[in-house]
Design an enzyme around this catalytic site. Structure first.
Site, PDB file in Angstrom:
ATOM      1  N   TYR A  39       0.667  -1.238  -0.051  1.00 27.15           N
ATOM      2  CA  TYR A  39      -0.141   0.261  -0.024  1.00 27.15           C
ATOM      3  C   TYR A  39       0.867   1.115   0.112  1.00 27.15           C
ATOM      4  O   TYR A  39       0.535   2.337  -0.459  1.00 27.15           O
ATOM      5  CB  TYR A  39      -1.099   0.083   1.304  1.00 27.15           C
ATOM      6  CG  TYR A  39      -2.267  -0.988   1.164  1.00 27.15           C
ATOM      7  CD1 TYR A  39      -2.928  -1.139  -0.087  1.00 27.15           C
ATOM      8  CD2 TYR A  39      -2.368  -2.010   1.921  1.00 27.15           C
ATOM      9  CE1 TYR A  39      -3.891  -1.670  -0.158  1.00 27.15           C
ATOM     10  CE2 TYR A  39      -3.164  -2.948   1.901  1.00 27.15           C
ATOM     11  CZ  TYR A  39      -4.286  -2.843   0.935  1.00 27.15           C
ATOM     12  OH  TYR A  39      -5.250  -3.832   0.555  1.00 27.15           O
TER      13      TYR A  39
HETATM   14  C1  LIG Z   1      -0.215  -7.937  -1.896  1.00 34.45           C
HETATM   15  C2  LIG Z   1      -0.820  -8.397  -2.930  1.00 34.45           C
HETATM   16  C3  LIG Z   1      -2.359  -8.268  -3.044  1.00 34.45           C
HETATM   17  C4  LIG Z   1      -0.137  -8.059  -4.326  1.00 34.45           C
HETATM   18  O1  LIG Z   1      -0.559  -8.635  -5.520  1.00 34.45           O
HETATM   19  P1  LIG Z   1       0.226  -8.715  -7.020  1.00 34.45           P
HETATM   20  O2  LIG Z   1      -0.790  -8.956  -7.841  1.00 34.45           O
HETATM   21  O3  LIG Z   1       1.190  -9.889  -6.614  1.00 34.45           O
HETATM   22  O4  LIG Z   1       1.203  -7.515  -6.906  1.00 34.45           O
HETATM   23  P2  LIG Z   1       1.354  -6.383  -8.116  1.00 34.45           P
HETATM   24  O5  LIG Z   1       1.910  -7.400  -9.070  1.00 34.45           O
HETATM   25  O6  LIG Z   1       0.214  -5.928  -8.653  1.00 34.45           O
HETATM   26  O7  LIG Z   1       2.407  -5.625  -7.611  1.00 34.45           O
HETATM   27  C5  LIG Z   1       2.415  -4.167  -7.633  1.00 34.45           C
HETATM   28  C6  LIG Z   1       3.512  -3.511  -6.861  1.00 34.45           C
HETATM   29  O8  LIG Z   1       3.387  -3.997  -5.287  1.00 34.45           O
HETATM   30  C7  LIG Z   1       4.684  -4.787  -4.981  1.00 34.45           C
HETATM   31  N1  LIG Z   1       4.215  -5.875  -4.182  1.00 34.45           N
HETATM   32  C8  LIG Z   1       3.390  -6.850  -4.656  1.00 34.45           C
HETATM   33  N2  LIG Z   1       3.417  -7.607  -3.469  1.00 34.45           N
HETATM   34  C9  LIG Z   1       4.125  -7.258  -2.530  1.00 34.45           C
HETATM   35  C10 LIG Z   1       4.426  -7.729  -1.111  1.00 34.45           C
HETATM   36  N3  LIG Z   1       4.037  -8.693  -0.525  1.00 34.45           N
HETATM   37  N4  LIG Z   1       5.267  -6.711  -0.319  1.00 34.45           N
HETATM   38  C11 LIG Z   1       5.583  -5.767  -0.844  1.00 34.45           C
HETATM   39  N5  LIG Z   1       5.522  -5.209  -2.149  1.00 34.45           N
HETATM   40  C12 LIG Z   1       4.669  -5.927  -2.706  1.00 34.45           C
HETATM   41  C13 LIG Z   1       5.151  -5.134  -6.218  1.00 34.45           C
HETATM   42  O9  LIG Z   1       6.662  -5.372  -6.210  1.00 34.45           O
HETATM   43  C14 LIG Z   1       5.056  -3.966  -7.154  1.00 34.45           C
HETATM   44  O10 LIG Z   1       5.753  -3.042  -7.030  1.00 34.45           O
HETATM   45  P3  LIG Z   1       6.596  -1.977  -8.197  1.00 34.45           P
HETATM   46  O11 LIG Z   1       5.404  -1.150  -8.495  1.00 34.45           O
HETATM   47  O12 LIG Z   1       7.662  -1.406  -7.434  1.00 34.45           O
HETATM   48  O13 LIG Z   1       6.800  -3.084  -9.253  1.00 34.45           O
HETATM   49  C15 LIG Z   1      -0.689 -10.195  -2.806  1.00 34.45           C
HETATM   50  O14 LIG Z   1       0.458 -10.394  -2.710  1.00 34.45           O
HETATM   51  C16 LIG Z   1      -1.604 -10.636  -1.835  1.00 34.45           C
HETATM   52  O15 LIG Z   1      -2.787 -11.077  -2.251  1.00 34.45           O
HETATM   53  N6  LIG Z   1      -1.407 -11.047  -0.767  1.00 34.45           N
HETATM   54  C17 LIG Z   1      -1.894 -11.776   0.175  1.00 34.45           C
HETATM   55  C18 LIG Z   1      -3.244 -10.742   0.749  1.00 34.45           C
HETATM   56  C19 LIG Z   1      -2.654  -9.636   1.447  1.00 34.45           C
HETATM   57  O16 LIG Z   1      -1.791  -9.310   2.012  1.00 34.45           O
HETATM   58  N7  LIG Z   1      -3.611  -8.334   0.913  1.00 34.45           N
HETATM   59  C20 LIG Z   1      -3.181  -7.060   1.402  1.00 34.45           C
HETATM   60  C21 LIG Z   1      -3.737  -6.809   2.405  1.00 34.45           C
HETATM   61  S1  LIG Z   1      -5.422  -6.989   3.136  1.00 34.45           S
END
Ligand SMILES: CC(C)(COP(=O)(O)OP(=O)(O)OC[C@H]1O[C@@H](n2cnc3c(N)ncnc32)[C@H](O)[C@@H]1OP(=O)(O)O)[C@@H](O)C(=O)NCCC(=O)NCCS
Length: 179
Positions: free
Chosen positions: A149
């Site tokens: 976020y």
């Molecule tokens: C967090 C989450 C939603 C990211 O989804 P994703 O589709 O893999 O992420 P994206 O491909 O859209 O990545 C977008 C950006 O976020 C970053 N990002 C993705 N996962 C991340 C993580 N776990 N920690 C830190 N940054 C992260 C990516 O590196 C990317 O950054 P950039 O713009 O510098 O390249 C996914 O890992 C998830 O569902 N996690 C479990 C549920 C969760 O924790 N939800 C959030 C809070 S309720």
């Protein structure tokens, strides 16, 4: 639009086939909510649930790539005052809550998380034309969620403890979405 130009993914309101599709993000609470409560709470108006659904025929990806929920909430005005030029009244301020946001484990790292977040911001910015809404809040469950976020300029409203509430002012969201 010809079939070749049709979008392969779209964010739409949850349907019963989505809930039963086997979505899994690896966090039990988010998976369980999606399978058991997301549709019922959506229909009850408690938390609207939006899914990023695959419409293309790429069977290597699940039907539901990710989801988020939206509902109304409020925050103490002291907590968000720093984000505004003018003083805020002292009573609780109206915001939109992205209650959950998750991407299926099989679909990670393809910017679907970003697509979901941007879609949510669009909906909230549009809603803010109809009713008072100063911003968006999320409750980051852990450091990874907080980092995700923070990458989109949400700022923590508290220094310690989980879940950690984070905030983005509506004006900041609006300008970020401008083409
Ligand atoms: C967090 C989450 C939603 C990211 O989804 P994703 O589709 O893999 O992420 P994206 O491909 O859209 O990545 C977008 C950006 O976020 C970053 N990002 C993705 N996962 C991340 C993580 N776990 N920690 C830190 N940054 C992260 C990516 O590196 C990317 O950054 P950039 O713009 O510098 O390249 C996914 O890992 C998830 O569902 N996690 C479990 C549920 C969760 O924790 N939800 C959030 C809070 S309720």
């Amino acid at each position: 639009m010809s079939p070749a130009e049709a979008p392969i993914y779209a964010t739409v309101r949850i349907e019963s086939e989505d809930a039963a599709s086997g979505f899994r993000c690896g966090k039990h609470a988010l998976d369980d909510y999606f399978a058991r409560h997301a549709l019922a709470n959506d229909l009850a108006g408690i938390g609207r649930a939006y899914v990023l659904r695959r419409f293309g025929d790429d069977e290597t990806l699940p039907r539901v790539l990710g989801y988020y929920t939206l509902s109304m909430a409020s925050v103490a005005s002291e907590g968000v005052a720093a984000a505004f030029v003018k003083k805020l009244p002292r009573y609780p301020m109206p915001v939109a809550l992205i209650g959950r946001l998750a991407v299926d484990e099989r679909a990670r790292g393809r910017r679907f998380g970003e697509k979901l977040l941007v879609d949510a911001l669009h909906r909230v910015v549009n809603a803010s034309d109809l009713l008072g809404c100063l911003g968006i809040v999320v409750d980051a469950k852990d450091e990874a969620a907080e980092r995700f976020y923070a990458g989109y300029d949400l700022v923590p409203l508290q220094a310690e403890g989980w879940p950690r509430r984070m905030f983005l002012a509506i004006a900041t969201a609006k300008s970020a979405l401008e083409p």
